[in-house]
Design a protein around this motif. Structure first.
Motif, PDB file in Angstrom:
ATOM      1  N   ASP A 172       0.829  -1.203   0.000  1.00 35.66           N
ATOM      2  CA  ASP A 172       0.000   0.000   0.000  1.00 35.66           C
ATOM      3  C   ASP A 172       0.867   1.258   0.000  1.00 35.66           C
ATOM      4  O   ASP A 172       0.549   2.243  -0.687  1.00 35.66           O
ATOM      5  CB  ASP A 172      -0.923   0.003   1.225  1.00 35.66           C
ATOM      6  CG  ASP A 172      -2.018  -1.053   1.134  1.00 35.66           C
ATOM      7  OD1 ASP A 172      -2.249  -1.563   0.014  1.00 35.66           O
ATOM      8  OD2 ASP A 172      -2.628  -1.377   2.177  1.00 35.66           O
TER       9      ASP A 172
ATOM     10  N   GLN B 229       0.968   4.098  -2.959  1.00 34.74           N
ATOM     11  CA  GLN B 229       0.747   5.510  -2.641  1.00 34.74           C
ATOM     12  C   GLN B 229       1.907   6.362  -3.141  1.00 34.74           C
ATOM     13  O   GLN B 229       1.714   7.467  -3.653  1.00 34.74           O
ATOM     14  CB  GLN B 229       0.575   5.676  -1.129  1.00 34.74           C
ATOM     15  CG  GLN B 229       0.239   7.109  -0.715  1.00 34.74           C
ATOM     16  CD  GLN B 229       0.041   7.242   0.793  1.00 34.74           C
ATOM     17  OE1 GLN B 229       0.013   6.241   1.508  1.00 34.74           O
ATOM     18  NE2 GLN B 229      -0.086   8.456   1.263  1.00 34.74           N
TER      19      GLN B 229
ATOM     20  N   SER C 129       1.661   6.894  -6.804  1.00 34.38           N
ATOM     21  CA  SER C 129       0.561   7.769  -7.209  1.00 34.38           C
ATOM     22  C   SER C 129       0.947   9.246  -7.189  1.00 34.38           C
ATOM     23  O   SER C 129       0.332  10.066  -7.845  1.00 34.38           O
ATOM     24  CB  SER C 129      -0.650   7.545  -6.291  1.00 34.38           C
ATOM     25  OG  SER C 129      -0.367   7.987  -4.973  1.00 34.38           O
TER      26      SER C 129
END
Length: 583
Positions: A514, A518, A521
Protein backbone atom coordinates in the motif's frame (compact mmCIF):
# COMPACT_ATOMS: atom_id res chain seq x y z
CA UNK A 1 52.89 -1.65 -31.62
CA UNK A 2 53.98 -3.61 -28.60
CA UNK A 3 51.97 -3.48 -25.38
CA UNK A 4 53.30 -0.98 -22.84
CA UNK A 5 53.53 -3.13 -19.81
CA UNK A 6 54.94 -6.45 -18.70
CA UNK A 7 52.21 -8.95 -17.79
CA UNK A 8 53.85 -10.31 -14.67
CA UNK A 9 52.39 -9.34 -11.30
CA UNK A 10 54.14 -6.20 -9.96
CA UNK A 11 56.00 -6.17 -6.69
CA UNK A 12 54.02 -4.88 -3.73
CA UNK A 13 54.25 -1.08 -3.71
CA UNK A 14 54.92 0.91 -0.60
CA UNK A 15 54.96 4.56 0.25
CA UNK A 16 56.36 6.45 3.17
CA UNK A 17 54.21 8.96 4.98
CA UNK A 18 53.55 10.05 8.51
CA UNK A 19 50.13 10.78 9.93
CA UNK A 20 49.27 14.40 10.68
CA UNK A 21 48.72 15.30 14.29
CA UNK A 22 46.96 18.14 16.08
CA UNK A 23 48.69 21.46 16.91
CA UNK A 24 49.86 22.66 20.30
CA UNK A 25 50.78 25.73 22.34
CA UNK A 26 54.52 25.42 22.69
CA UNK A 27 56.93 25.65 19.80
CA UNK A 28 58.28 22.12 20.03
CA UNK A 29 54.86 20.60 20.64
CA UNK A 30 53.63 22.36 17.50
CA UNK A 31 56.58 21.03 15.56
CA UNK A 32 55.74 17.47 16.44
CA UNK A 33 52.27 18.13 15.08
CA UNK A 34 53.38 18.87 11.55
CA UNK A 35 53.24 16.63 8.53
CA UNK A 36 56.20 14.60 7.37
CA UNK A 37 56.21 14.31 3.57
CA UNK A 38 55.77 11.05 1.77
CA UNK A 39 59.08 11.44 -0.07
CA UNK A 40 62.10 13.23 1.31
CA UNK A 41 64.32 15.23 -1.01
CA UNK A 42 67.62 13.34 -1.15
CA UNK A 43 69.65 16.52 -1.31
CA UNK A 44 68.19 17.94 1.91
CA UNK A 45 68.52 14.63 3.71
CA UNK A 46 72.15 14.27 2.72
CA UNK A 47 72.92 17.82 3.78
CA UNK A 48 71.26 17.25 7.14
CA UNK A 49 73.30 14.08 7.75
CA UNK A 50 76.52 15.90 6.83
CA UNK A 51 75.81 18.82 9.17
CA UNK A 52 74.95 16.50 12.05
CA UNK A 53 78.01 14.26 11.66
CA UNK A 54 80.37 17.25 11.27
CA UNK A 55 78.84 19.03 14.25
CA UNK A 56 78.29 22.18 12.20
CA UNK A 57 77.18 25.34 14.04
CA UNK A 58 77.21 27.58 10.98
CA UNK A 59 73.80 29.36 11.02
CA UNK A 60 73.98 30.09 7.29
CA UNK A 61 74.26 26.37 6.51
CA UNK A 62 71.32 25.50 8.76
CA UNK A 63 69.29 28.34 7.25
CA UNK A 64 70.04 26.94 3.79
CA UNK A 65 68.96 23.48 4.93
CA UNK A 66 65.71 24.90 6.33
CA UNK A 67 64.93 26.43 2.94
CA UNK A 68 65.70 23.12 1.23
CA UNK A 69 63.27 21.27 3.47
CA UNK A 70 60.58 23.92 3.09
CA UNK A 71 60.90 23.94 -0.70
CA UNK A 72 60.21 20.18 -0.71
CA UNK A 73 57.19 20.53 1.62
CA UNK A 74 59.12 18.86 4.46
CA UNK A 75 57.53 21.15 7.03
CA UNK A 76 58.30 19.11 10.13
CA UNK A 77 61.98 18.88 9.33
CA UNK A 78 62.21 22.58 8.43
CA UNK A 79 60.52 23.60 11.69
CA UNK A 80 62.74 21.32 13.78
CA UNK A 81 65.86 22.79 12.18
CA UNK A 82 64.53 26.26 13.01
CA UNK A 83 63.88 25.34 16.66
CA UNK A 84 66.92 23.17 17.39
CA UNK A 85 69.74 24.33 15.15
CA UNK A 86 69.20 28.07 14.94
CA UNK A 87 69.30 29.21 18.59
CA UNK A 88 69.76 32.83 17.46
CA UNK A 89 66.86 32.44 15.05
CA UNK A 90 65.55 35.93 15.79
CA UNK A 91 68.47 37.14 13.68
CA UNK A 92 67.05 35.23 10.71
CA UNK A 93 63.97 37.29 9.92
CA UNK A 94 63.75 36.08 6.28
CA UNK A 95 63.21 32.51 7.53
CA UNK A 96 59.89 33.34 9.20
CA UNK A 97 58.02 33.94 5.91
CA UNK A 98 59.54 30.74 4.52
CA UNK A 99 58.17 28.69 7.43
CA UNK A 100 54.83 30.52 7.48
CA UNK A 101 54.30 29.81 3.78
CA UNK A 102 55.18 26.15 4.33
CA UNK A 103 52.72 25.96 7.26
CA UNK A 104 49.95 27.42 5.09
CA UNK A 105 50.78 25.21 2.09
CA UNK A 106 50.79 21.92 4.03
CA UNK A 107 48.18 19.34 3.03
CA UNK A 108 46.54 20.23 6.34
CA UNK A 109 47.40 23.86 7.15
CA UNK A 110 49.22 24.05 10.47
CA UNK A 111 47.42 26.65 12.56
CA UNK A 112 49.25 25.61 15.77
CA UNK A 113 52.67 26.00 14.23
CA UNK A 114 51.60 29.29 12.65
CA UNK A 115 50.59 30.68 16.05
CA UNK A 116 53.96 29.64 17.49
CA UNK A 117 55.77 31.39 14.65
CA UNK A 118 53.59 34.46 15.18
CA UNK A 119 54.68 34.51 18.83
CA UNK A 120 58.30 34.30 17.66
CA UNK A 121 57.70 37.26 15.37
CA UNK A 122 56.16 39.33 18.17
CA UNK A 123 59.04 38.57 20.55
CA UNK A 124 61.59 39.61 17.95
CA UNK A 125 59.57 42.67 16.80
CA UNK A 126 59.34 41.21 13.29
CA UNK A 127 55.52 41.13 13.29
CA UNK A 128 55.42 44.76 12.12
CA UNK A 129 57.71 43.94 9.19
CA UNK A 130 55.74 44.19 5.95
CA UNK A 131 56.83 40.83 4.51
CA UNK A 132 56.39 38.91 7.78
CA UNK A 133 53.07 40.63 8.52
CA UNK A 134 51.68 39.91 5.06
CA UNK A 135 52.75 36.27 5.26
CA UNK A 136 51.09 35.96 8.68
CA UNK A 137 47.82 37.30 7.26
CA UNK A 138 48.01 34.87 4.34
CA UNK A 139 48.87 31.93 6.61
CA UNK A 140 45.95 32.57 8.98
CA UNK A 141 43.57 32.94 6.03
CA UNK A 142 44.67 29.63 4.55
CA UNK A 143 44.24 27.98 7.96
CA UNK A 144 40.68 29.30 8.08
CA UNK A 145 41.41 31.55 11.08
CA UNK A 146 39.92 34.76 9.70
CA UNK A 147 39.74 36.61 13.04
CA UNK A 148 43.44 35.91 13.64
CA UNK A 149 44.17 37.07 10.10
CA UNK A 150 42.37 40.35 10.74
CA UNK A 151 44.32 40.93 13.98
CA UNK A 152 47.60 40.25 12.19
CA UNK A 153 46.49 42.61 9.40
CA UNK A 154 45.77 45.38 11.90
CA UNK A 155 49.24 44.90 13.47
CA UNK A 156 51.01 45.75 10.20
CA UNK A 157 51.61 49.53 10.29
CA UNK A 158 52.48 50.17 6.62
CA UNK A 159 50.14 47.87 4.73
CA UNK A 160 50.35 47.72 0.95
CA UNK A 161 48.08 46.29 -1.73
CA UNK A 162 49.64 42.81 -1.34
CA UNK A 163 48.70 42.74 2.36
CA UNK A 164 45.16 43.84 1.50
CA UNK A 165 44.89 41.21 -1.24
CA UNK A 166 45.92 38.51 1.24
CA UNK A 167 43.10 39.42 3.63
CA UNK A 168 40.66 39.91 0.73
CA UNK A 169 41.42 36.35 -0.39
CA UNK A 170 40.67 35.15 3.13
CA UNK A 171 37.28 36.87 3.21
CA UNK A 172 36.43 35.52 -0.23
CA UNK A 173 37.47 31.96 0.64
CA UNK A 174 35.32 32.10 3.79
CA UNK A 175 32.34 33.34 1.77
CA UNK A 176 32.26 36.62 3.74
CA UNK A 177 31.64 38.88 0.78
CA UNK A 178 30.35 41.72 2.96
CA UNK A 179 33.73 41.82 4.69
CA UNK A 180 35.46 41.51 1.32
CA UNK A 181 33.52 44.45 -0.13
CA UNK A 182 34.20 46.59 2.95
CA UNK A 183 37.94 45.92 2.62
CA UNK A 184 37.82 46.37 -1.17
CA UNK A 185 36.09 49.75 -0.82
CA UNK A 186 38.77 51.05 1.55
CA UNK A 187 41.78 49.98 -0.51
CA UNK A 188 43.79 52.98 -1.76
CA UNK A 189 44.94 51.03 -4.83
CA UNK A 190 43.92 47.84 -6.59
CA UNK A 191 45.66 45.38 -8.88
CA UNK A 192 44.39 42.73 -11.30
CA UNK A 193 44.77 40.26 -8.40
CA UNK A 194 42.39 42.38 -6.31
CA UNK A 195 39.66 42.31 -8.96
CA UNK A 196 40.12 38.61 -9.76
CA UNK A 197 39.97 37.72 -6.04
CA UNK A 198 36.73 39.65 -5.51
CA UNK A 199 35.11 38.13 -8.61
CA UNK A 200 36.24 34.63 -7.60
CA UNK A 201 34.68 35.11 -4.17
CA UNK A 202 31.24 35.82 -5.64
CA UNK A 203 31.62 33.04 -8.22
CA UNK A 204 32.58 30.42 -5.63
CA UNK A 205 29.61 31.51 -3.53
CA UNK A 206 27.37 30.80 -6.54
CA UNK A 207 26.41 34.46 -7.05
CA UNK A 208 27.25 34.77 -10.74
CA UNK A 209 25.13 37.91 -11.15
CA UNK A 210 27.42 39.79 -8.74
CA UNK A 211 30.52 38.11 -10.17
CA UNK A 212 29.53 39.26 -13.66
CA UNK A 213 28.72 42.77 -12.41
CA UNK A 214 32.17 43.19 -10.89
CA UNK A 215 33.79 41.60 -13.94
CA UNK A 216 32.08 44.16 -16.18
CA UNK A 217 33.23 46.91 -13.77
CA UNK A 218 36.88 45.79 -13.93
CA UNK A 219 39.06 48.43 -15.64
CA UNK A 220 40.11 47.28 -19.08
CA UNK A 221 43.80 47.32 -18.21
CA UNK A 222 43.24 45.07 -15.18
CA UNK A 223 41.04 42.52 -16.92
CA UNK A 224 43.69 39.83 -17.40
CA UNK A 225 43.48 36.25 -18.60
CA UNK A 226 43.12 35.22 -14.93
CA UNK A 227 40.03 37.41 -14.50
CA UNK A 228 38.46 35.97 -17.67
CA UNK A 229 39.23 32.42 -16.53
CA UNK A 230 37.64 33.01 -13.12
CA UNK A 231 34.38 34.04 -14.79
CA UNK A 232 34.43 31.08 -17.19
CA UNK A 233 35.04 28.71 -14.27
CA UNK A 234 32.23 30.35 -12.31
CA UNK A 235 29.69 29.74 -15.06
CA UNK A 236 30.94 26.19 -15.49
CA UNK A 237 30.49 25.52 -11.76
CA UNK A 238 26.99 26.99 -12.00
CA UNK A 239 26.19 24.59 -14.87
CA UNK A 240 25.60 27.45 -17.32
CA UNK A 241 27.68 26.15 -20.20
CA UNK A 242 26.07 28.45 -22.75
CA UNK A 243 27.24 31.59 -20.94
CA UNK A 244 30.59 29.98 -20.08
CA UNK A 245 31.15 29.34 -23.79
CA UNK A 246 30.06 32.90 -24.66
CA UNK A 247 32.57 34.42 -22.20
CA UNK A 248 35.29 32.00 -23.32
CA UNK A 249 34.81 32.93 -26.98
CA UNK A 250 35.25 36.61 -26.05
CA UNK A 251 38.58 36.00 -24.28
CA UNK A 252 41.39 37.91 -26.02
CA UNK A 253 43.76 35.02 -25.30
CA UNK A 254 42.79 31.54 -24.12
CA UNK A 255 44.83 29.59 -21.59
CA UNK A 256 45.14 25.97 -20.51
CA UNK A 257 42.95 26.42 -17.44
CA UNK A 258 40.11 28.07 -19.36
CA UNK A 259 40.19 25.27 -21.96
CA UNK A 260 40.21 22.68 -19.18
CA UNK A 261 37.28 24.37 -17.44
CA UNK A 262 35.17 24.12 -20.57
CA UNK A 263 36.06 20.47 -21.14
CA UNK A 264 35.24 19.61 -17.51
CA UNK A 265 31.98 21.56 -17.71
CA UNK A 266 30.74 19.67 -20.74
CA UNK A 267 31.54 16.34 -19.11
CA UNK A 268 29.61 17.39 -16.00
CA UNK A 269 26.73 18.47 -18.21
CA UNK A 270 26.64 14.98 -19.74
CA UNK A 271 27.87 16.11 -23.15
CA UNK A 272 31.13 14.21 -23.83
CA UNK A 273 30.90 14.96 -27.57
CA UNK A 274 31.08 18.71 -26.88
CA UNK A 275 33.91 18.11 -24.40
CA UNK A 276 35.90 16.23 -27.05
CA UNK A 277 35.16 18.93 -29.64
CA UNK A 278 36.50 21.64 -27.33
CA UNK A 279 39.56 19.54 -26.50
CA UNK A 280 40.28 19.02 -30.20
CA UNK A 281 40.37 22.82 -30.62
CA UNK A 282 43.20 23.27 -28.10
CA UNK A 283 46.27 24.32 -30.13
CA UNK A 284 48.80 22.37 -28.06
CA UNK A 285 47.16 20.34 -25.25
CA UNK A 286 49.36 20.12 -22.16
CA UNK A 287 49.34 17.60 -19.32
CA UNK A 288 46.51 19.38 -17.47
CA UNK A 289 44.31 19.32 -20.57
CA UNK A 290 44.93 15.61 -21.15
CA UNK A 291 44.25 14.80 -17.50
CA UNK A 292 40.91 16.59 -17.67
CA UNK A 293 39.91 14.64 -20.78
CA UNK A 294 40.93 11.25 -19.38
CA UNK A 295 39.32 11.94 -15.99
CA UNK A 296 36.14 13.17 -17.66
CA UNK A 297 35.68 9.96 -19.63
CA UNK A 298 36.53 7.81 -16.60
CA UNK A 299 34.07 9.66 -14.35
CA UNK A 300 31.12 9.15 -16.71
CA UNK A 301 31.93 5.47 -17.18
CA UNK A 302 33.39 5.67 -20.71
CA UNK A 303 36.37 3.53 -19.73
CA UNK A 304 37.40 2.55 -23.25
CA UNK A 305 37.50 6.19 -24.35
CA UNK A 306 39.51 7.10 -21.26
CA UNK A 307 42.11 4.49 -22.19
CA UNK A 308 42.06 5.60 -25.82
CA UNK A 309 42.74 9.18 -24.68
CA UNK A 310 45.62 7.89 -22.55
CA UNK A 311 46.95 6.07 -25.62
CA UNK A 312 46.78 9.30 -27.66
CA UNK A 313 48.49 11.23 -24.88
CA UNK A 314 51.43 8.83 -24.90
CA UNK A 315 51.67 9.06 -28.68
CA UNK A 316 51.95 12.83 -28.31
CA UNK A 317 54.90 12.23 -25.96
CA UNK A 318 53.20 13.89 -22.98
CA UNK A 319 54.56 12.33 -19.80
CA UNK A 320 51.74 11.24 -17.46
CA UNK A 321 51.70 12.08 -13.78
CA UNK A 322 50.00 10.61 -10.70
CA UNK A 323 46.66 12.25 -11.55
CA UNK A 324 46.72 10.72 -15.03
CA UNK A 325 47.35 7.28 -13.61
CA UNK A 326 44.62 7.59 -10.97
CA UNK A 327 42.09 8.14 -13.77
CA UNK A 328 43.54 5.31 -15.87
CA UNK A 329 43.33 2.95 -12.87
CA UNK A 330 39.70 3.98 -12.38
CA UNK A 331 39.00 3.10 -16.02
CA UNK A 332 40.65 -0.31 -15.60
CA UNK A 333 38.61 -0.93 -12.45
CA UNK A 334 35.40 -0.16 -14.31
CA UNK A 335 36.35 -2.56 -17.08
CA UNK A 336 37.16 -5.27 -14.54
CA UNK A 337 40.27 -6.24 -16.50
CA UNK A 338 42.88 -7.57 -14.09
CA UNK A 339 45.42 -8.10 -16.86
CA UNK A 340 45.06 -4.52 -18.07
CA UNK A 341 45.26 -3.23 -14.50
CA UNK A 342 48.47 -5.14 -13.83
CA UNK A 343 50.00 -3.64 -16.94
CA UNK A 344 49.10 -0.16 -15.77
CA UNK A 345 50.62 -0.91 -12.35
CA UNK A 346 53.82 -2.06 -13.99
CA UNK A 347 53.84 1.09 -16.14
CA UNK A 348 53.60 3.22 -12.96
CA UNK A 349 56.61 1.39 -11.51
CA UNK A 350 58.65 1.59 -14.72
CA UNK A 351 58.07 5.30 -15.18
CA UNK A 352 58.68 6.06 -11.47
CA UNK A 353 55.38 7.88 -11.17
CA UNK A 354 54.86 9.21 -7.66
CA UNK A 355 52.58 6.94 -5.65
CA UNK A 356 50.52 9.51 -3.79
CA UNK A 357 47.23 8.63 -2.11
CA UNK A 358 45.29 9.05 -5.37
CA UNK A 359 47.44 6.39 -7.05
CA UNK A 360 47.55 4.04 -4.06
CA UNK A 361 43.81 4.31 -3.59
CA UNK A 362 43.35 3.70 -7.32
CA UNK A 363 45.50 0.56 -7.13
CA UNK A 364 43.53 -0.80 -4.16
CA UNK A 365 40.23 -0.09 -5.93
CA UNK A 366 41.40 -1.57 -9.21
CA UNK A 367 42.72 -4.84 -7.77
CA UNK A 368 39.62 -5.23 -5.59
CA UNK A 369 37.18 -4.64 -8.44
CA UNK A 370 39.17 -6.88 -10.75
CA UNK A 371 38.97 -9.77 -8.28
CA UNK A 372 42.42 -9.81 -6.66
CA UNK A 373 41.24 -8.74 -3.22
CA UNK A 374 44.21 -10.24 -1.37
CA UNK A 375 46.67 -8.19 -3.39
CA UNK A 376 44.54 -5.08 -2.82
CA UNK A 377 44.81 -5.77 0.91
CA UNK A 378 48.58 -6.23 0.60
CA UNK A 379 48.86 -2.76 -0.96
CA UNK A 380 46.62 -1.30 1.73
CA UNK A 381 48.68 -2.88 4.52
CA UNK A 382 51.91 -1.60 2.95
CA UNK A 383 50.86 2.02 3.38
CA UNK A 384 52.37 3.69 6.44
CA UNK A 385 49.70 6.38 6.54
CA UNK A 386 46.20 5.97 5.17
CA UNK A 387 43.68 8.72 4.58
CA UNK A 388 39.94 8.24 4.97
CA UNK A 389 39.46 7.44 1.27
CA UNK A 390 41.93 4.54 1.47
CA UNK A 391 40.12 3.08 4.48
CA UNK A 392 36.80 3.51 2.68
CA UNK A 393 38.01 1.76 -0.46
CA UNK A 394 39.33 -1.25 1.41
CA UNK A 395 36.30 -1.61 3.69
CA UNK A 396 33.94 -1.28 0.69
CA UNK A 397 35.94 -3.85 -1.26
CA UNK A 398 35.81 -6.42 1.55
CA UNK A 399 32.09 -5.80 2.04
CA UNK A 400 31.25 -6.11 -1.67
CA UNK A 401 33.18 -9.41 -1.88
CA UNK A 402 31.19 -10.90 0.99
CA UNK A 403 34.06 -10.75 3.48
CA UNK A 404 31.89 -8.95 6.00
CA UNK A 405 33.77 -10.02 9.11
CA UNK A 406 37.06 -8.70 7.72
CA UNK A 407 35.33 -5.45 6.72
CA UNK A 408 34.07 -5.04 10.29
CA UNK A 409 37.51 -5.79 11.74
CA UNK A 410 39.04 -3.19 9.44
CA UNK A 411 36.39 -0.67 10.46
CA UNK A 412 37.22 -1.25 14.14
CA UNK A 413 40.90 -0.69 13.27
CA UNK A 414 39.93 2.58 11.58
CA UNK A 415 38.08 3.65 14.72
CA UNK A 416 41.36 3.28 16.60
CA UNK A 417 43.30 5.22 13.97
CA UNK A 418 43.53 8.98 13.52
CA UNK A 419 41.01 8.94 10.67
CA UNK A 420 37.34 9.48 11.42
CA UNK A 421 34.69 7.43 9.57
CA UNK A 422 32.62 9.55 7.21
CA UNK A 423 29.34 9.10 5.31
CA UNK A 424 30.87 6.66 2.82
CA UNK A 425 32.65 4.61 5.50
CA UNK A 426 29.45 4.10 7.46
CA UNK A 427 27.47 3.18 4.35
CA UNK A 428 30.08 0.54 3.49
CA UNK A 429 30.27 -0.97 6.98
CA UNK A 430 26.47 -1.07 7.33
CA UNK A 431 26.39 -2.89 4.02
CA UNK A 432 28.91 -5.37 5.41
CA UNK A 433 26.74 -5.90 8.50
CA UNK A 434 23.72 -6.46 6.26
CA UNK A 435 25.37 -9.09 4.08
CA UNK A 436 27.05 -10.78 7.04
CA UNK A 437 23.95 -10.77 9.24
CA UNK A 438 25.66 -8.79 12.00
CA UNK A 439 22.51 -7.17 13.37
CA UNK A 440 23.85 -6.11 16.78
CA UNK A 441 27.04 -4.62 15.31
CA UNK A 442 25.03 -2.78 12.65
CA UNK A 443 22.68 -1.28 15.25
CA UNK A 444 25.61 -0.30 17.46
CA UNK A 445 27.35 1.47 14.58
CA UNK A 446 24.13 3.20 13.48
CA UNK A 447 23.56 4.50 16.99
CA UNK A 448 27.06 6.05 17.04
CA UNK A 449 26.52 8.32 14.02
CA UNK A 450 26.48 11.40 16.25
CA UNK A 451 29.81 10.36 17.77
CA UNK A 452 31.28 10.27 14.27
CA UNK A 453 29.71 13.64 13.44
CA UNK A 454 27.72 12.13 10.56
CA UNK A 455 24.05 12.69 9.82
CA UNK A 456 22.32 9.54 8.59
CA UNK A 457 20.92 9.80 5.06
CA UNK A 458 18.31 7.78 3.20
CA UNK A 459 21.01 5.34 2.05
CA UNK A 460 22.05 4.60 5.63
CA UNK A 461 18.45 4.04 6.66
CA UNK A 462 18.08 1.77 3.64
CA UNK A 463 20.98 -0.38 4.86
CA UNK A 464 19.48 -0.53 8.35
CA UNK A 465 16.07 -1.54 7.00
CA UNK A 466 17.69 -4.21 4.84
CA UNK A 467 19.68 -5.46 7.85
CA UNK A 468 16.59 -5.75 10.05
CA UNK A 469 14.51 -7.18 7.21
CA UNK A 470 16.94 -9.99 6.53
CA UNK A 471 16.99 -10.79 10.23
CA UNK A 472 13.19 -11.05 10.25
CA UNK A 473 12.69 -7.93 12.38
CA UNK A 474 10.01 -6.64 10.02
CA UNK A 475 8.03 -4.49 12.45
CA UNK A 476 11.16 -2.69 13.61
CA UNK A 477 12.18 -2.14 10.00
CA UNK A 478 8.71 -0.81 9.11
CA UNK A 479 8.76 1.66 12.01
CA UNK A 480 12.18 2.92 10.95
CA UNK A 481 10.99 3.50 7.38
CA UNK A 482 7.94 5.39 8.60
CA UNK A 483 10.13 7.64 10.76
CA UNK A 484 12.93 8.42 8.27
CA UNK A 485 13.45 12.23 8.26
CA UNK A 486 13.52 12.29 4.46
CA UNK A 487 10.92 10.64 2.25
CA UNK A 488 11.85 6.97 1.79
CA UNK A 489 12.31 5.91 -1.82
CA UNK A 490 10.93 2.89 -3.62
CA UNK A 491 14.17 0.96 -3.17
CA UNK A 492 13.79 1.01 0.62
CA UNK A 493 10.15 -0.06 0.48
CA UNK A 494 11.03 -2.69 -2.12
CA UNK A 495 13.77 -4.08 0.13
CA UNK A 496 11.28 -4.39 3.00
CA UNK A 497 8.68 -5.97 0.71
CA UNK A 498 11.23 -8.57 -0.37
CA UNK A 499 12.00 -9.35 3.28
CA UNK A 500 8.25 -9.75 3.95
CA UNK A 501 8.05 -12.30 1.14
CA UNK A 502 11.09 -14.23 2.39
CA UNK A 503 9.69 -14.44 5.92
CA UNK A 504 6.11 -15.09 4.77
CA UNK A 505 4.53 -12.12 6.56
CA UNK A 506 1.41 -11.50 4.46
CA UNK A 507 -0.01 -8.72 6.64
CA UNK A 508 3.19 -6.68 6.61
CA UNK A 509 3.52 -7.36 2.87
CA UNK A 510 0.09 -5.77 2.34
CA UNK A 511 1.03 -2.68 4.37
CA UNK A 512 4.24 -2.20 2.44
CA UNK A 513 2.50 -2.73 -0.91
CA UNK A 514 0.00 0.00 0.00
CA UNK A 515 2.86 2.37 0.80
CA UNK A 516 4.50 1.63 -2.55
CA UNK A 517 1.23 2.20 -4.44
CA UNK A 518 0.75 5.51 -2.64
CA UNK A 519 4.30 6.56 -3.49
CA UNK A 520 3.75 5.74 -7.16
CA UNK A 521 0.56 7.77 -7.21
CA UNK A 522 2.40 11.00 -6.30
CA UNK A 523 5.83 10.48 -7.87
CA UNK A 524 7.14 9.11 -11.14
CA UNK A 525 10.59 7.53 -10.85
CA UNK A 526 12.94 7.58 -13.85
CA UNK A 527 15.15 4.84 -12.40
CA UNK A 528 14.58 1.67 -14.43
CA UNK A 529 16.26 -0.44 -11.71
CA UNK A 530 13.58 0.51 -9.18
CA UNK A 531 10.77 -0.62 -11.49
CA UNK A 532 12.49 -3.87 -12.44
CA UNK A 533 13.29 -4.75 -8.83
CA UNK A 534 9.77 -4.01 -7.60
CA UNK A 535 8.19 -5.82 -10.52
CA UNK A 536 10.30 -8.91 -9.81
CA UNK A 537 9.43 -8.78 -6.10
CA UNK A 538 5.72 -8.50 -6.94
CA UNK A 539 5.96 -11.43 -9.35
CA UNK A 540 7.84 -13.54 -6.81
CA UNK A 541 5.08 -12.70 -4.29
CA UNK A 542 2.52 -13.83 -6.91
CA UNK A 543 1.14 -10.30 -7.18
CA UNK A 544 0.92 -10.64 -10.96
CA UNK A 545 -1.40 -7.69 -11.56
CA UNK A 546 0.82 -5.25 -9.65
CA UNK A 547 3.91 -6.56 -11.44
CA UNK A 548 2.25 -5.97 -14.80
CA UNK A 549 1.13 -2.47 -13.76
CA UNK A 550 4.73 -1.55 -12.99
CA UNK A 551 5.90 -2.77 -16.40
CA UNK A 552 3.14 -0.78 -18.10
CA UNK A 553 4.02 2.31 -16.12
CA UNK A 554 7.60 2.03 -17.35
CA UNK A 555 6.38 1.91 -20.96
CA UNK A 556 3.91 4.77 -20.39
CA UNK A 557 6.64 7.08 -19.14
CA UNK A 558 9.18 6.00 -21.76
CA UNK A 559 11.50 4.28 -19.27
CA UNK A 560 13.50 1.45 -20.81
CA UNK A 561 15.55 -1.21 -19.09
CA UNK A 562 19.26 -0.44 -19.37
CA UNK A 563 20.86 -2.86 -21.79
CA UNK A 564 23.77 -5.04 -20.73
CA UNK A 565 27.15 -4.54 -22.34
CA UNK A 566 30.50 -6.24 -22.84
CA UNK A 567 33.92 -4.65 -22.50
CA UNK A 568 36.90 -4.97 -24.83
CA UNK A 569 40.51 -5.30 -23.75
CA UNK A 570 42.40 -2.44 -25.38
CA UNK A 571 46.11 -2.79 -26.01
CA UNK A 572 47.70 0.58 -25.24
CA UNK A 573 51.03 1.17 -26.95
CA UNK A 574 53.79 2.96 -25.15
CA UNK A 575 56.04 5.69 -26.39
CA UNK A 576 59.50 4.23 -25.92
CA UNK A 577 61.19 7.53 -25.00
CA UNK A 578 59.99 10.86 -23.67
CA UNK A 579 62.01 13.53 -25.37
CA UNK A 580 60.18 16.12 -23.29
CA UNK A 581 56.70 16.82 -22.08
CA UNK A 582 54.61 19.85 -22.91
CA UNK A 583 53.73 21.39 -19.59
Amino acid sequence: MSPPYATRKPQKPAIKASAPQGGGRSMLWSLEATIAPSRMANRARQLHANYLTSGSHDPDKWAHLLREYASHSSLREAALVYARNLPRRTHHQPLLPVLLKAAAAASRPEHGLGRSLHAEALKSAFASDLLVGTTLVSMYCKCGALSDARRAFDEVPDRNVVTCNALLAGYAAAGDMDGALALFGGMPSRTHVTWATLIRGFAEKGDMAEARRWFDATPQGLRTVVTWTVVVQGYVDAGDMETAREVFDRMPVGNAFAWSSLVTGYFKAGDPEAAQTVFDRIPRPNLVNWNVLIAGYAQIGCSEKALQAFHSMLEERIKPDEFTMASVLSACAQLGSLEQGRKVHEFINQKHIRKNHFVMNGLIDMYAKCGDLDYARDIFDSMRWKNTECWNTMISALASHGRSEEALELFFMMECSEQKPNVITLLAVLGACTHGGFVDEGLRIFNKFEVYGVEAGVEHYGCLVDLLGRAGKLKEAYEIVKNIPEEPNEAIWGSLLGACRVHGDAEMSRLVSDEINQLHSVRVSTNDAEYIMLSNIMAASEKWEQAEQLRRKMARHGIEKTAGCSSLDLGIPECQEYVGSRQ
